[in-house]
Design an enzyme around this catalytic site. Sequence first.
Site, mmCIF file in Angstrom:
data_model
loop_
_atom_site.group_PDB
_atom_site.id
_atom_site.type_symbol
_atom_site.label_atom_id
_atom_site.label_comp_id
_atom_site.label_asym_id
_atom_site.label_seq_id
_atom_site.Cartn_x
_atom_site.Cartn_y
_atom_site.Cartn_z
ATOM 1 N N SER A 1 80.831 21.407 68.679
ATOM 2 C CA SER A 1 80.101 21.723 67.454
ATOM 3 C C SER A 1 81.089 22.264 66.438
ATOM 4 O O SER A 1 82.162 22.757 66.802
ATOM 5 C CB SER A 1 79.019 22.771 67.745
ATOM 6 O OG SER A 1 78.478 23.304 66.545
ATOM 7 N N TYR A 33 75.994 31.124 71.442
ATOM 8 C CA TYR A 33 76.230 29.705 71.171
ATOM 9 C C TYR A 33 77.660 29.484 70.693
ATOM 10 O O TYR A 33 78.359 28.580 71.180
ATOM 11 C CB TYR A 33 75.232 29.199 70.124
ATOM 12 C CG TYR A 33 75.298 27.713 69.896
ATOM 13 C CD1 TYR A 33 74.644 26.830 70.748
ATOM 14 C CD2 TYR A 33 76.015 27.178 68.833
ATOM 15 C CE1 TYR A 33 74.708 25.458 70.550
ATOM 16 C CE2 TYR A 33 76.081 25.808 68.622
ATOM 17 C CZ TYR A 33 75.425 24.953 69.478
ATOM 18 O OH TYR A 33 75.496 23.596 69.276
#
EC number: 1.1.1.300
Length: 245
Positions: A101, A114
């Site tokens: 990501s 995350y």
Amino acid sequence: AGDGEKDVLPHSNLQVYTYTCDVGKRENVYLTAERVRKEVGEVSVLVNNAGVVSGHHLLECPDELIERTMMVNCHAHFWTTKAFLPKMLEMNHGHIVTVASSLGLFSTAGVEDYCASKFGAVGFHESLSHELKAAEKDGIKTTLVCPYLVDTGMFRGCRIRKEIEPFLPPLKPEYCVKQAMTAILTDQPMICTPRLMYMVTFMKSILPFEAVVCMYRFLGADKCMYPFIAQRKQATNNNEAKNGI
């Protein structure tokens, strides 16, 4: 499907095998990998794409959810790679794809678990790539995929500054897949989508921290996850209310 699609798509006898596996549990990964080897054969392309997010501020996040995020988003890469890399090394042939990501390259507030997991996935991928290069296994390729916000609903509610949003809308999943596939087929080591993410990563690397904070505030990226977290909290409260009735 539009008219004439049957004429465009070539006829083939491809067979698809599906398996259910909790990638956060290494025993499950190893057992499933063994089944795949027995029923399908050796795996030459490994795509690590599983991802979860807790959707809580750090001090409000249960420890179990933090552990789940790390196990699925980061630790699973170790288990799947250990399961399939030995044969790739033996054959000097294969491709390992890490779907990380943009939050594995730079972070934002409110999603500590995350970001930590994606930074871990990026670090794992880069170290593994260096290890393969050092071993001169040039037949095993690696591709790191770092997309911006993808419109899958995973981060529904995430908002940057409204004046900036038209220039950085959530990415369509089909577009991300197309970009990733192009990178894989051309043995590209890394792909960031959109290209602006390269610039943000570069700026974050060279600017002082306070300057990065100013850039984040200008873009509205400093608290972009707060509406998402608020939505998750509201949804959780509603479910709790319904369960209590």
